[in-house]
Motif scaffolding. Structure first.
Motif, PDB file in Angstrom:
ATOM      1  N   VAL A 198     -13.900  -0.303  -2.356  1.00 19.41           N
ATOM      2  CA  VAL A 198     -12.803   0.348  -3.064  1.00 19.41           C
ATOM      3  C   VAL A 198     -13.243   1.663  -3.697  1.00 19.41           C
ATOM      4  O   VAL A 198     -12.493   2.641  -3.713  1.00 19.41           O
ATOM      5  N   ASP A 199     -14.464   1.708  -4.219  1.00 24.70           N
ATOM      6  CA  ASP A 199     -14.926   2.893  -4.946  1.00 24.70           C
ATOM      7  C   ASP A 199     -15.605   3.920  -4.042  1.00 24.70           C
ATOM      8  O   ASP A 199     -16.222   4.868  -4.522  1.00 24.70           O
ATOM      9  N   TYR A 219      -7.972   7.445   5.365  1.00 27.11           N
ATOM     10  CA  TYR A 219      -7.715   6.260   4.559  1.00 27.11           C
ATOM     11  C   TYR A 219      -7.586   5.083   5.518  1.00 27.11           C
ATOM     12  O   TYR A 219      -6.619   4.981   6.271  1.00 27.11           O
ATOM     13  N   ARG A 225      -8.713  -7.944   5.712  1.00 24.52           N
ATOM     14  CA  ARG A 225      -8.816  -7.083   4.538  1.00 24.52           C
ATOM     15  C   ARG A 225     -10.097  -7.363   3.756  1.00 24.52           C
ATOM     16  O   ARG A 225     -10.766  -6.435   3.278  1.00 24.52           O
ATOM     17  N   GLU A 277       0.848  -1.187   0.000  1.00 24.21           N
ATOM     18  CA  GLU A 277       0.000   0.000   0.000  1.00 24.21           C
ATOM     19  C   GLU A 277       0.888   1.243   0.000  1.00 24.21           C
ATOM     20  O   GLU A 277       2.071   1.178   0.335  1.00 24.21           O
ATOM     21  N   ARG A 308     -12.328   6.504   3.337  1.00 24.86           N
ATOM     22  CA  ARG A 308     -12.033   5.780   2.101  1.00 24.86           C
ATOM     23  C   ARG A 308     -11.120   4.585   2.394  1.00 24.86           C
ATOM     24  O   ARG A 308     -10.521   4.498   3.458  1.00 24.86           O
ATOM     25  N   LEU A 309     -11.009   3.711   1.417  1.00 25.00           N
ATOM     26  CA  LEU A 309     -10.164   2.529   1.550  1.00 25.00           C
ATOM     27  C   LEU A 309      -8.763   2.833   1.031  1.00 25.00           C
ATOM     28  O   LEU A 309      -8.601   3.385  -0.057  1.00 25.00           O
ATOM     29  N   SER A 310      -7.757   2.473   1.811  1.00 22.81           N
ATOM     30  CA  SER A 310      -6.380   2.520   1.330  1.00 22.81           C
ATOM     31  C   SER A 310      -6.157   1.272   0.486  1.00 22.81           C
ATOM     32  O   SER A 310      -6.116   0.157   1.004  1.00 22.81           O
ATOM     33  N   GLU A 311      -6.032   1.456  -0.800  1.00 21.64           N
ATOM     34  CA  GLU A 311      -6.026   0.305  -1.709  1.00 21.64           C
ATOM     35  C   GLU A 311      -4.720  -0.468  -1.668  1.00 21.64           C
ATOM     36  O   GLU A 311      -3.643   0.109  -1.515  1.00 21.64           O
ATOM     37  N   GLU A 312      -4.840  -1.776  -1.797  1.00 26.46           N
ATOM     38  CA  GLU A 312      -3.662  -2.608  -2.001  1.00 26.46           C
ATOM     39  C   GLU A 312      -3.280  -2.556  -3.474  1.00 26.46           C
ATOM     40  O   GLU A 312      -4.145  -2.531  -4.354  1.00 26.46           O
ATOM     41  N   GLU A 357     -13.045  -4.505   3.104  1.00 23.73           N
ATOM     42  CA  GLU A 357     -13.520  -4.088   1.788  1.00 23.73           C
ATOM     43  C   GLU A 357     -15.037  -4.198   1.662  1.00 23.73           C
ATOM     44  O   GLU A 357     -15.633  -3.548   0.796  1.00 23.73           O
TER      45      GLU A 357
END
Length: 308
Positions: free
Chosen positions: A140-141, A110, A131, A25, A147-151, A135
């Motif tokens: 993710v969107d 995040y 995880r 990340e 908000r999501l901290s994206e992998e 989600e």
């Protein structure tokens, strides 16, 4: 539901770990927070264990809209610059610590881990399972204050190269199979593009601009003493420089905290901690190319760098 969970902290390493067992990340540059969603309230707790709910009203309000009975979200509060990068100075201005037109509504959380959900403690689950549940809670969107901290599905070395090229502070690697364990452990690793640590402010040198600061004088700890590690003269606007000088002059002292003679220096009590980004250490034990990033608070578990 635990009243507080000490956060899992990433260990600093030189290179990303190899192999398929690691998730990567972006390393966010802000305040580490735990958002506790309870039946009758939301609490936002800092890394040091302080309740900062009133400082993050937009995050607290959005947490109530997630539709969860009980939960603990682990994440980082940030403000993004025009290129989508987190900026610690902008975050401090949004919180009212430095002059700005920004407000607390620009702060985003995040979130990157889920420790508790609807009556279940998730900390013993492997990271990949926590995880998966996170989600579902924060897709993710999802936009807004949480908000999501994206992998990022990428090779660690390549991801670090791209992150550094885009001016990001660094990356974090998390082992898929490890539970959530408090403290600094090798389950999470951080790899930075430049070094960043906290140093005690022991004084300043005035600027040629009236009322401003030319250089901050910084110190690290060695045993029970403070040791001078150099001056920092960049990283602030003129307005921030004048505000810093006002604050430091209020705690001025005739007894320097370090062994240092500077004709024009104004020494102060070493009660403030500066977050500083730098390239490396010189052979003389001084910071190379330091840049001021902001003032850390003890509530954010700010600790002065310890010299080996």
């Amino acid at each position: 539901m635990p009243a507080r969970v000490d956060p899992c902290l990433a260990m600093l390493v030189d290179r990303p770990p190899p192999g398929p067992d690691w998730a990567f990340e972006v390393k966010w540059d802000g305040y580490r927070l735990a958002v506790h969603i309870e039946p009758s309230r939301v609490r936002i707790i800092t890394r040091g264990g302080y309740d900062w709910t009133d400082r993050f009203p937009s995050i607290a309000a959005e947490a109530r809209l997630l539709g969860l009975k009980t939960a603990i979200l682990d994440g980082e509060a940030v403000v993004l610059d025009g290129h989508g990068r987190s900026d610690f100075g902008m975050l401090q201005r949004a919180l009212g610590r430095l002059p700005t037109t920004q407000g607390p509504g620009e702060i985003i959380l995040y979130t990157f881990d889920l420790l508790y959900l609807d009556g279940c403690d998730l900390r013993r689950l492997p990271q990949r399972e926590r995880r998966r549940l996170l989600e579902q809670v924060v897709p993710v969107d999802r936009n807004g204050a949480i908000r999501l901290s994206e992998e990022v599905p990428a090779d660690g070395d390549e991801f670090l190269r791209v992150a550094c090229a885009h001016g990001i502070e660094g990356i974090v690697a998390k082992h898929h199979e490890r539970p959530y364990r408090s403290g600094r452990r090798p389950d999470w690793l951080k790899i930075t593009c430049t070094r960043r640590d906290s140093f005690a402010i022991v004084g300043f040198e005035p600027s040629t601009v009236p009322g401003a600061i030319g250089r901050l004088l910084l110190a690290a700890r060695r045993g029970g003493e403070l040791v001078y590690v150099g001056g920092c003269g960049t990283g602030w606007t003129q307005a921030e420089s004048r505000k810093l000088r006002e604050v430091l002059q209020e705690i001025a002292t005739d007894s320097p905290a370090v062994k240092l003679k500077r004709k024009s220096a104004v020494f102060c009590e070493p009660v403030l901690v500066a977050e500083v980004e730098y390239r490396a250490w010189t052979d003389e034990g001084k910071l190379r190319h330091p840049s001021f990033k902001g003032i850390r608070e003890r509530a954010d578990d700010a600790t002065v760098y310890e010299l080996k």
